[in-house]
Design an enzyme around this catalytic site. Sequence first.
Site, mmCIF file in Angstrom:
data_model
loop_
_atom_site.group_PDB
_atom_site.id
_atom_site.type_symbol
_atom_site.label_atom_id
_atom_site.label_comp_id
_atom_site.label_asym_id
_atom_site.label_seq_id
_atom_site.Cartn_x
_atom_site.Cartn_y
_atom_site.Cartn_z
ATOM 1 N N PRO A 153 0.440 1.174 -5.773
ATOM 2 C CG PRO A 153 -0.499 -0.755 -4.863
ATOM 3 C CD PRO A 153 0.138 0.540 -4.481
ATOM 4 C CG ASP B 51 -3.397 2.704 -2.867
ATOM 5 O OD1 ASP B 51 -3.148 1.507 -3.132
ATOM 6 O OD2 ASP B 51 -2.772 3.358 -2.012
ATOM 7 C CG HIS B 52 -5.433 -2.782 -7.320
ATOM 8 N ND1 HIS B 52 -6.543 -3.327 -6.710
ATOM 9 C CD2 HIS B 52 -5.379 -3.373 -8.540
ATOM 10 C CE1 HIS B 52 -7.110 -4.211 -7.509
ATOM 11 N NE2 HIS B 52 -6.431 -4.248 -8.635
ATOM 12 N NE ARG B 53 -0.896 0.789 -1.181
ATOM 13 C CZ ARG B 53 -0.093 1.718 -0.675
ATOM 14 N NH1 ARG B 53 0.916 1.361 0.086
ATOM 15 N NH2 ARG B 53 -0.288 2.995 -0.921
ATOM 16 C CB VAL B 54 -7.411 1.500 -0.563
ATOM 17 C CG1 VAL B 54 -8.645 2.005 0.156
ATOM 18 C CG2 VAL B 54 -6.159 1.766 0.261
#
Length: 477
Positions: A271, A449-452
């Site tokens: 993402p 990375d929007h997860r991180v």
Amino acid sequence: MALVEVKVPDIGDFKDVAVIELLVKPGDAVQVDQSLITVESDKASMEIPSSHAGVVRELKVQLGDKVSEGSVVALLETEAQASAAAPASVGGQPAPAAPAPAVVTPQVAVAPVLPVSASAPASLATVAVPAPPPPATAAVPAAAPSVPAAAAAHDPTRPPLGLPHASPSVRKVARELGVPLAEVRGTGPKGRITLEDVQAFTRAVMAGEVQTRAQAAKAPAAPAAGDGAALGLIPWPTVDFAKFGPIERRELSRIKKISGANLMRNAAMIPAVTNHDDADVTELEAFRVQLNEEHAKSGVKVTMLAFLVKACVAALQKFPEFNSSLDMASGGDALIYKRYWNIGFAADTPNGLVVPVIKSADQKGILQISREMAELAAKAREGKLAPADMSGATFTISSLGGIGGRYFTPIINAPEVAILGVCKSRWEPVWNGKEFTPRLMLPLSLTWDHRVIDGAAAARFNAYLAQLLADFRRILL
Ligand code: COA
């Protein structure tokens, strides 16, 4: 008939490990060596085998329980004679005859530390670990040698590292059915592939809803359509281009085929969001030109990219999550922070895009980075980069500054979590509070990375980077 306690044998350093799977239930008949439960630590998962043959009277553990060596797993009803091992004296019952030697082989899935190579994402790997012999009595398990998982991982006779996250029993079923586990989406805890996942995948393939990669590769028509189908997308449009004019078909280069597959995965799975900013590099460019005049005879050409590498290292040190990777071996619920700063840079070559890496950029000066970059870029164009030249990056810069453009959205080079895109600097009128002055502005595009990473952190990273580039002395602070 005798009642036997089956206990967790010597499992090396594993202590207080969680029970994540119950592989049998009361009433099930089990054989010696048959796996009863799966346990998992933060590093590995392991199936605990039965030391005896018999019928499960009672399971003594539940999902989520923590067990260690000696914990009772199950109570078995055994035929004393049929048992492969001596049952214990339970509840005052006499212990039967001495055990027959049995080789029990629990399977351990080892999670290695995330490899730093972009081309080799980490995942769980299954290795066979020789199990201790069955206990002399169920109540007091005999001391047995255990093999550390790490040592087992180096055994060349065992399966290679890099396998997906699944228990050995699931792997066995997958092997028997010919299911490529790497293509199965795990729905179990931490993305673990369960038996149901393997069965569902098999059903989908049989129904023609999904193609395995091997099938897609063999299919004569449109493999892209097959891949899209796997993602639940409508088929790729088929157009007879020749109907509209002359055409010529050229095979993609080897590099393009490889990088294409990587880019596709990274674009589909991450993402990603991109922040754009500008850095005022007026003074830095003047310094760069001056340096090049001073070092004209050295043959080293200092480029803006070398300063960007150095500034990125400083920003990565200030914002360490940008220099991390998701620990996919644990289902992506932890970050691995790298305490080294290796910067990859995208290089355009006649055969396609490659990403050589400046290793330990934190320990190198601008001149050395410029020299190494020129050498690596030349090797890239000649097609002479070795795998080691392209591995180990913790962050990547893609510079189109020598070509043009304003901003773009680079694709993250997994398993990295961010990438900086740079375009051509240009003179712009910038308001300084009193008047517009001509300043050389460098466009920066940071994809993350929007997860991180959160948007605020990305904006801070970009702003800090721009600050360093505007006044390079700040890098010393
Ligand atoms: N703004 C303005 N000018 C720039 C610049 C920038 N951001 N970056 C470089 N330049 C100038 C250089 O100073 C040089 O000028 P000169 O010839 O007058 O000295 C010229 O552009 C060419 O620079 P280049 O040779 O490209 O050097 P580099 O260090 O900037 O880049 C590579 C080296 C290997 C990264 C580059 O050649 C390359 O391959 N870039 C393409 C990367 C790519 O394809 N990315 C897209 C991935 S999706």
